[in-house]
Scaffold this active site. Structure first.
Site, PDB file in Angstrom:
ATOM      1  N   ARG A 120      73.960   0.453  -3.711  1.00 46.93           N
ATOM      2  CA  ARG A 120      75.285  -0.359  -4.069  1.00 46.93           C
ATOM      3  C   ARG A 120      75.969  -0.434  -2.761  1.00 46.93           C
ATOM      4  O   ARG A 120      76.120   0.678  -1.888  1.00 46.93           O
ATOM      5  CB  ARG A 120      75.872   0.552  -5.182  1.00 46.93           C
ATOM      6  CG  ARG A 120      75.137   0.114  -6.692  1.00 46.93           C
ATOM      7  CD  ARG A 120      75.216  -1.237  -7.080  1.00 46.93           C
ATOM      8  NE  ARG A 120      74.479  -1.512  -8.147  1.00 46.93           N
ATOM      9  CZ  ARG A 120      73.196  -1.871  -8.514  1.00 46.93           C
ATOM     10  NH1 ARG A 120      72.518  -2.269  -7.536  1.00 46.93           N
ATOM     11  NH2 ARG A 120      73.000  -2.191  -9.748  1.00 46.93           N
ATOM     12  N   HIS A 148      71.043  -8.883  -1.033  1.00 46.89           N
ATOM     13  CA  HIS A 148      70.707  -8.075  -2.353  1.00 46.89           C
ATOM     14  C   HIS A 148      69.456  -8.754  -3.184  1.00 46.89           C
ATOM     15  O   HIS A 148      69.394  -9.017  -4.337  1.00 46.89           O
ATOM     16  CB  HIS A 148      71.748  -8.424  -3.495  1.00 46.89           C
ATOM     17  CG  HIS A 148      71.980  -7.325  -4.540  1.00 46.89           C
ATOM     18  ND1 HIS A 148      72.992  -6.726  -5.037  1.00 46.89           N
ATOM     19  CD2 HIS A 148      70.969  -6.390  -5.291  1.00 46.89           C
ATOM     20  CE1 HIS A 148      72.970  -5.569  -5.656  1.00 46.89           C
ATOM     21  NE2 HIS A 148      71.504  -5.523  -5.841  1.00 46.89           N
TER      22      HIS A 148
END
Lengths: 308, 308
Positions: free
Chosen positions: A223, A271
């Site tokens: 993250r 991502h």
């Protein structure tokens, strides 16, 4: 049985198709067209608007479309029904592939050879045998273990750090602050695959970088919140870190003009390290609903106190 | 005991150092300074001049610095002493790493993301789950098996073609011409790791490319002689192949101005897929000499009729 699908970054049509194939009796509604909220039994979500789930009076189960649920847990109105996070072979092995690709691009000098090719230059650069390269993995959950296995199969010296000691064949296990420091000192590449919690936020910071060997590489596929972004470029520019591969960012999409975009030693991907492929993951969702309906124990239920 | 080292592409100093550490009684001479040819017992070589080995009257054993020995076997004066080829964990796992890197760069769109980063664009491109990607490996020797294992650990659907049927866990085995055609039809990526023999020369040609699915990728990490070079660019340019990753070439170094250098869908590396690292391989050489001296069976002896 009715399920509400809510995600702006997953392909709703493909999900609906894959779910219908496996559970013809399941009615799937795609947010924002959800009809009567009282009819919704299950929710399959990625970053739903805060309050959306609280407005479903008969909601029985929430399934997260991703493995990380920290965004969901930030919703103070999140109903107290079981919350299952997505852990599928597809996602886990996707992640192992991404980590292997990033390790290899640095160790086997892929980008340097691409530059040499542009210049029409034949110049073997040499590389270390994998057995002499230490790779530290922060987080030995499903994702960390799968990545560790793939790297170990190529003979890299793999180490892993986790809250509790883990036994993974061919992987040296470290725990606690002392273990972290010991592992960092031997990590030519450091891979972050931790859950994001209050304990792990900003863990990739200047102090941690200083504990890595000179020339180390940082790979973050967990993250954006794990990285103290302002600390990275100085560590690279003064030559302590060789560079970084980043798939996740504090703000996503990574804003235009962010210095990571243009830095020659930072590789940015949008991502995509671990994708929840509908064809691979729909079965997991259907299974969770079946287990719930049968009153049997669910898999991968989130411990809200731990945050994962 | 005296060993002659002859290679212009390996680091003689590092080899001498690693050999001395392990066999202090072994005298190592580095060609062209070899002293009395009658004193040479063993030769450790990579592409020695034709006739050099024939001039060593007491030569007992030849060890090749590489896994492929086709260049050595082209020397019509090559003495009829045992010829051992280099098969070490280091070389084998190096190759598995190279193959994994090239598969991942194509499947996970590494180069496309690098281009998007240059343009400052956040654009997830999607990718197939590994389980839906077929990878065909030509050659299931040590190198092919190691590559197959690493790819299988990431969930790719791995197939292998070899002269005799092989049993490798998680790898579908094919043999014969019919088997080759069956495998090619399912190979989204095709990896060549064959020995170079009269049977395999130019095997990567227009007819073979036509049997691959549209959009397939060819990876050659074996020998330049496996590829009919003139057939490759037409197959890419008319859109049948997506591209190729090549580590080996008919002429090495790849000549300046060769069309492979500038082709946007061909990735060139300078024969670095499998390196024989002295720190990993010296033990293999010393062990071969020990086995020979003890009159015990040698490992990885070349069958000159087969060519590997």
């Amino acid at each position: 049985m009715t399920l509400l699908f809510c995600s702006t970054s997953d392909n709703a049509d493909r999900w609906v198709g894959e779910l219908r194939k496996r559970a013809p009796n399941l009615e799937v509604r795609v947010w924002p067209e959800m009809g009567d909220p009282a009819e919704i039994d299950y929710a399959l979500v990625w970053k739903p608007p805060h309050g959306l789930l609280a407005g479903l009076p008969n909601l029985k189960l929430i399934v997260s479309l991703g493995a990380g649920v920290e965004a969901l847990l930030l919703d103070p109105t999140l109903p107290q029904v079981p919350l299952v996070r997505m852990v599928t072979d597809g996602l886990t092995l996707d992640m192992a592939g991404y980590v292997a690709m990033q390790v290899l691009r640095w160790e086997r000098k892929l980008d340097a050879y691409a530059e040499l090719q542009k210049a029409g230059r034949w110049e073997p650069l040499g590389h270390r045998p994998a057995s002499e390269v230490g790779i530290g993995i922060l987080g030995l959950g499903e994702l960390g273990v799968a990545s560790a296995r793939t790297l170990a199969s190529m003979d890299y010296r793999v180490m892993g750090w986790s809250r509790s000691p883990k036994t993974v064949s061919g992987v040296e296990s470290f725990t606690g602050e002392e273990g972290l420091h010991a592992m960092l000192g031997q990590s030519d590449l450091l891979v972050c695959l931790l859950p994001l919690t209050e304990d792990t936020r900003d863990i990739l910071n200047a102090e941690l970088f200083a504990r890595l060997p000179k020339g180390a590489v940082v790979i973050n596929a967990a993250r954006g919140g794990h990285l103290a972004e302002a600390d990275l470029i100085p560590a690279i520019d003064r030559g302590h870190l060789a560079g970084a591969s980043l798939d996740v960012f504090a703000d996503e999409p990574l804003p235009p003009g962010h210095p990571f975009w243009a830095h020659p030693r930072i590789h940015v991907t949008p991502h995509i390290a671990g994708i929840t492929h509908p064809s691979r993951a729909a079965e997991t969702v259907v299974e969770a609903i079946r287990l719930f309906e049968a009153g049997q124990p669910l898999k991968n239920v989130v411990d809200r106190a731990k945050g994962y």
